[in-house]
Write a protein that holds these residues in place. Sequence first.
Motif, PDB file in Angstrom:
ATOM      1  N   ASN A   1       0.819  -1.201   0.000  1.00  0.00           N
ATOM      2  CA  ASN A   1       0.000   0.000   0.000  1.00  0.00           C
ATOM      3  C   ASN A   1       0.866   1.269   0.000  1.00  0.00           C
ATOM      4  OD1 ASN A   1      -2.410   1.388  -0.059  1.00  0.00           O
ATOM      5  ND2 ASN A   1      -3.220   0.486   1.810  1.00  0.00           N
TER       6      ASN A   1
ATOM      7  N   ARG B   1       2.315   1.794  -3.460  1.00  0.00           N
ATOM      8  CA  ARG B   1       1.274   2.411  -4.296  1.00  0.00           C
ATOM      9  C   ARG B   1       1.161   3.916  -4.036  1.00  0.00           C
ATOM     10  NH1 ARG B   1      -2.916   4.850  -3.118  1.00  0.00           N
ATOM     11  NH2 ARG B   1      -2.771   4.254  -0.934  1.00  0.00           N
TER      12      ARG B   1
ATOM     13  N   LYS C   1       4.112   5.857  -5.381  1.00  0.00           N
ATOM     14  CA  LYS C   1       4.075   5.943  -6.847  1.00  0.00           C
ATOM     15  C   LYS C   1       3.030   6.956  -7.314  1.00  0.00           C
ATOM     16  CE  LYS C   1       4.779   2.167  -9.458  1.00  0.00           C
ATOM     17  NZ  LYS C   1       4.790   0.773  -9.943  1.00  0.00           N
ATOM     18  N   GLU C   2       1.891   6.956  -6.660  1.00  0.00           N
ATOM     19  CA  GLU C   2       0.837   7.893  -7.066  1.00  0.00           C
ATOM     20  C   GLU C   2       1.299   9.340  -6.914  1.00  0.00           C
ATOM     21  OE1 GLU C   2      -3.041   7.259  -5.416  1.00  0.00           O
ATOM     22  OE2 GLU C   2      -3.029   5.145  -5.936  1.00  0.00           O
ATOM     23  N   LEU C   3       2.185   9.576  -5.957  1.00  0.00           N
ATOM     24  CA  LEU C   3       2.686  10.935  -5.751  1.00  0.00           C
ATOM     25  C   LEU C   3       3.762  11.295  -6.763  1.00  0.00           C
ATOM     26  CD1 LEU C   3       2.790  10.874  -1.869  1.00  0.00           C
ATOM     27  CD2 LEU C   3       1.436  12.451  -3.265  1.00  0.00           C
TER      28      LEU C   3
ATOM     29  N   ASP D   1      -7.117   9.542   0.962  1.00  0.00           N
ATOM     30  CA  ASP D   1      -6.060   8.554   0.817  1.00  0.00           C
ATOM     31  C   ASP D   1      -5.017   8.857   1.893  1.00  0.00           C
ATOM     32  OD1 ASP D   1      -3.840   7.050   0.043  1.00  0.00           O
ATOM     33  OD2 ASP D   1      -4.446   7.148  -2.058  1.00  0.00           O
ATOM     34  N   MET D   2      -5.152   8.218   3.046  1.00  0.00           N
ATOM     35  CA  MET D   2      -4.365   8.607   4.219  1.00  0.00           C
ATOM     36  C   MET D   2      -2.869   8.398   4.019  1.00  0.00           C
ATOM     37  SD  MET D   2      -6.893   7.441   7.288  1.00  0.00           S
ATOM     38  CE  MET D   2      -6.163   8.393   8.614  1.00  0.00           C
ATOM     39  N   LEU D   3      -2.479   7.310   3.352  1.00  0.00           N
ATOM     40  CA  LEU D   3      -1.053   7.059   3.165  1.00  0.00           C
ATOM     41  C   LEU D   3      -0.419   8.118   2.273  1.00  0.00           C
ATOM     42  CD1 LEU D   3      -0.784   3.196   2.729  1.00  0.00           C
ATOM     43  CD2 LEU D   3       0.266   4.594   4.498  1.00  0.00           C
ATOM     44  N   ARG D   4      -1.136   8.449   1.192  1.00  0.00           N
ATOM     45  CA  ARG D   4      -0.593   9.439   0.271  1.00  0.00           C
ATOM     46  C   ARG D   4      -0.472  10.783   0.988  1.00  0.00           C
ATOM     47  NH1 ARG D   4      -4.089   9.593  -4.957  1.00  0.00           N
ATOM     48  NH2 ARG D   4      -4.975  11.391  -3.895  1.00  0.00           N
TER      49      ARG D   4
ATOM     50  N   TYR E   1      -3.832  -2.970  -5.763  1.00  0.00           N
ATOM     51  CA  TYR E   1      -3.693  -2.987  -4.342  1.00  0.00           C
ATOM     52  C   TYR E   1      -3.798  -1.595  -3.774  1.00  0.00           C
ATOM     53  CZ  TYR E   1      -1.972  -4.591  -0.027  1.00  0.00           C
ATOM     54  OH  TYR E   1      -1.905  -4.919   1.280  1.00  0.00           O
TER      55      TYR E   1
ATOM     56  N   THR F   1      -1.250   3.819 -11.595  1.00  0.00           N
ATOM     57  CA  THR F   1      -0.545   3.011 -10.594  1.00  0.00           C
ATOM     58  C   THR F   1      -1.273   1.688 -10.356  1.00  0.00           C
ATOM     59  OG1 THR F   1       0.195   5.047  -9.546  1.00  0.00           O
ATOM     60  CG2 THR F   1       0.411   3.040  -8.266  1.00  0.00           C
TER      61      THR F   1
END
Lengths: 503, 503, 171, 171
Positions: A16, A19, A22-24, A306-309, B361, B404
């Motif tokens: 996660n 992901r 990468k999205e950033l 999206d908390m991780l991002r 994911y 992604t």
Amino acid sequence: MFSSVLVANRGLIQANCVRAVKELGCKAITIYAPNDRNSAGVRNADEAYELTVKSSGIPYLDIDQIVELADRLRVDAVHPGYGFLAQNVEFKRRLNEKGILLISPEFNAIDLLSNKSAFREFGRGLGMPILPGSETSSDVEELKAAASDIGYPVVMKATEGYGGIGLRVVERESEIEGNYRSITSQAERFLFQPERVYLEKCVKNARHVEFPVARDVNGNRVVFPERECTIQRRFQKLVTESPCSFISASLRNKLRSAVEMLVDQLDLKGFVSVEFLLDGDQAYLLEVNSYIQPSHAVTSLLTGVDMLREQVSIAAGQPLSFGQKAVDTDKVAIGVFVSAEDTENNFAPSPGKIDRLDLPYGDGVYSLTNVHTHDSVGTFYDPIIALVMTKENNRDKAINKMRTALDCLHIDGIRTSIPLMRALMAYPPYLSGDYDNQFLTTEENRDRIFESYRTPLDSEIASLVAALSLHRDSSKQHLLEQARSNSKSRIWDMASDWFNRQK
Amino acid sequence: MFSSVLVANRGLIQANCVRAVKELGCKAITIYAPNDRNSAGVRNADEAYELTVKSSGIPYLDIDQIVELADRLRVDAVHPGYGFLAQNVEFKRRLNEKGILLISPEFNAIDLLSNKSAFREFGRGLGMPILPGSETSSDVEELKAAASDIGYPVVMKATEGYGGIGLRVVERESEIEGNYRSITSQAERFLFQPERVYLEKCVKNARHVEFPVARDVNGNRVVFPERECTIQRRFQKLVTESPCSFISASLRNKLRSAVEMLVDQLDLKGFVSVEFLLDGDQAYLLEVNSYIQPSHAVTSLLTGVDMLREQVSIAAGQPLSFGQKAVDTDKVAIGVFVSAEDTENNFAPSPGKIDRLDLPYGDGVYSLTNVHTHDSVGTFYDPIIALVMTKENNRDKAINKMRTALDCLHIDGIRTSIPLMRALMAYPPYLSGDYDNQFLTTEENRDRIFESYRTPLDSEIASLVAALSLHRDSSKQHLLEQARSNSKSRIWDMASDWFNRQK
Amino acid sequence: MKYKVRQADAKRSINIEGKYDFMEESPIQIDKATRMVRILETDTDGAVKTVMIDNRLYHVRVRRRGDGFPEEVVVKGVPYPVNIDKIESTRYRPPPAPKKIAGDVVASMPGQVIALMLKEGDKVEKGQSVLILEAMKMENEILAPKSGVLKKVASKEGDLVMKGDLLFEVD
Amino acid sequence: MKYKVRQADAKRSINIEGKYDFMEESPIQIDKATRMVRILETDTDGAVKTVMIDNRLYHVRVRRRGDGFPEEVVVKGVPYPVNIDKIESTRYRPPPAPKKIAGDVVASMPGQVIALMLKEGDKVEKGQSVLILEAMKMENEILAPKSGVLKKVASKEGDLVMKGDLLFEVD
């Protein structure tokens, strides 16, 4: 924004984080132990590097090796995930020396938060209710005396433990010494200070709630809807509901204000979550986790954030991209953690090879997993292998959807907690909110939950299948005996045909 | 509510319908052809019955057998999914005779909607813009004359075709006869009236949008945000965005009003979707689909409305459980259909066995699939094997997340459209909205899309891996030759070791 | 052949004739009812995995004891403990069920002994924690199966044990 | 051994020494650079599947031509067509690439011929649709590979064909 981030974890959170990074638009780099080579996070990273396994110790805790790699690759930041080194002050210091940021709150904050006993004092200083307990000690007799004062049962806790590691419920004085020894032995392997242990009153029949909070460099803060994580076993959360359907608005507001005061006082930057234990209407401050938690995905689903991002982005110095209003919601999300455990045998670990994994299916059902058909689940790490989530207009609907979702989740080859979780989602006391943190800890209760989910027709099918399977064994044996006592090769052929057909 | 519902379909929609029916507390019964025995829908249904396969014909189109089973099991309703018998008037009539409801709009409505040519007349009567075209005909010379009037290229359509079946683009007169023959042959197998064909002007460089609508027994109606499905191949949608980012608010409002008038005029009950073709700012009414579409899941994700569950519930006579305001949103959802096709070879079907399937994911990424590791993808049905979806605050973010997500979707063993879809999500003209319904139809354009996604480093890795794989072949051959010409058994052992190690 | 199957809710008598091949549908008698059964797929150990009963498909999973006897069947994901305790057949006699030696405790999973709570010779109460076995980051308290004296402790702290290894003995 | 690999963007010269075992990391020269390569896993046909290059892990997929030569490598899910056209070795000579007989069209997938657009003896233009092969609910137009006369049509409408079957011939 960073140009590259090293994700220093494994499993669900590794994939996660990869992901999110990468999205950033950052390069996502990760590490892995050789037997994790095929996992989703490793496959999906832009770059993945194998850790050298030392004869002893857990590779993901190998600070020297990970810092050296981060330095060599010149990454801007390291995302620690949860568990392992996420709250390790030494790791943060060593990275800092190389000019690399560990994505977590700042030094003084994690210094305090990773020391549970010191944090209790801090909370008490702010006037927050704290469970009766002891100072940190490494003297067994001192601990025995403190336990008598508090009154049994007590929880014995490693002062710097994390993720449910280093916790023991102690029912009587004779168990203090053995538990102390087992905690200190565990401490050495999981890299926290051994011999630093304290006691806390054990409140059975309580509920757990936690408030996730995000706070950026400018001090803007958002408190997310609280998560209830009462259904646990061995201090590991199995079910997360958000928001909690069983606390009053006034209690919620009181806790929320306490959370706001706490994070501002600590001047926390990043994502944390503040945990409370509820004994009826009495709330106690338990601890603050300085890392993103496994349950964060339930909050992401509930709020659409999206908390991780967002966590990586705040760490890079960006302001929060959303406000308090964006996360207020009248929906309910629920998440069930699926573990490789034998729930009919007191949650014994159930490692092995997965023959088939079918994820649940359909609109409004969301799953995270990092195991796949033909993967092996080992005994080295956390037994959590999947998180299934639903979101609906209210708790009843979310649970109803979850029940069907778990019906549609199939993991063959190893024993998992799916049957128990499935039965739980249909069990009237759970549905009516009549449960507490001891709900799954007794075998009697687990049996009652299972029994409520069995049907006479399926029971009859089970009888039939058992008898038929045994019948096939015996007729096969009969055939083979016949073959052995007969020299004609035709019968041998029959027997091998018979075998081949069963493959 | 119904007490039992028969789901008469296969694949993605079967599993999703089974889930929806179970969530409503009805018994979910389904059917399957023998080679679909292990699919998710069959596994998850409360009861599943095997269809007898006749020597010719598609079992899921076997009206006699399905009606007989529905009658024998005394189900209350049949959910037809999409495609197959979903819009078949005869099927609805036969079920009705047995007192069983087919979940679809009412007789007169589907009678009209399933006849595209009659529906064109109806739309024209309401004053809606209709593409230039012809009457239904079964006379090739008549069709040739009509095509000359309209002007080539024209689209030749089976009057009662569905799901992209029975459609041909005809570029010149000499192709009319062959295409007419191929459409009528297809018509026989897919159970619509053969020899009923009409022509429509072929507008290349157009966009497709469709408006999903729900309308209950009381005439309450909700129009969902429109979906754009411009990216297609062979009239099958590959990418769905909702809402469409490239139409003006005034055009959207105009189309919405047209949709409202249309469904009220038709007094439709249930879920339908109204399709338009956009030639610049000129919109043409194309058709109304009387069944739930594959893209419905994108709308469910966007709005949080469980459309399948709602569809069954409306059919059971319940009022809509949500209003227009509940589905209005400022978010964007995007869905990518993954097909078992070789996109580097003009979308040739790519059946075979899946060695490994890892779903994408992480938070905010949602997938539907009904194939799993070690499943075989056959040539009998639709090649769509998965739908991946993301939802974000705007189109750019949703596409970024999708890129992604597709990076993290791995299907080994068969060729799929993943590489093309992945490259598409990074292709500047797609990102800027500079695309139309011909975007993926030319090989030159597909090559350009692929090329934009390749990197020199990965190209170098490809060279290295190719050479190394060949090198291993040759050194193996060398070793074996040596072994053959040598009587020492030690070398034979080496050779077999060598082989074994490669397994 | 006739099988008596005991379960939590009922005791059933099941009669199966013939050798039960694939593909061919045959009757099985359960108490007074007859069900038409067709095996579609078996596990690598020969246990029934996919079966059609009265034309309905079931995906099941049979778990066996050490001696190969079915001890649990998972139907629709829910485990049903089963006990086959009497078989009437002229052809086949099952071996007797393995005896449980009360007091011996073996590891039910591979893991590491991380703590001994008691030592050899200590008195122990039924249900008391004797040692802690760690696997999958979790600690598993291994409890005394009966009250008595801890006669033997077969492993020391830090030992890696395999499934089935003796851990300790209570007498 | 030295391999010349042609790709869309470049022509590379690759030098590999020794027999290349598992586990052991060895140098491979690409043009002027040297990369340290270790094979971790191969496919059932022996092609490289998981490989470590300069300590970075790659999951790749090699697709081969009929004669076994690699024709495409998928790196991070993206296909890269490759062509190995010259090998310098004293030990091993690869067989020549198979000749393509222009004009013969074979089925690239199993399916059913559902329509013939032309008949034997008809004139045909390059790229014109000759027949329609259906598989997976989809119709695949099979086009003439060159202009000429349709010399032979090997199947009739309704025929089921297997992958590799001759469909028609243009002369």
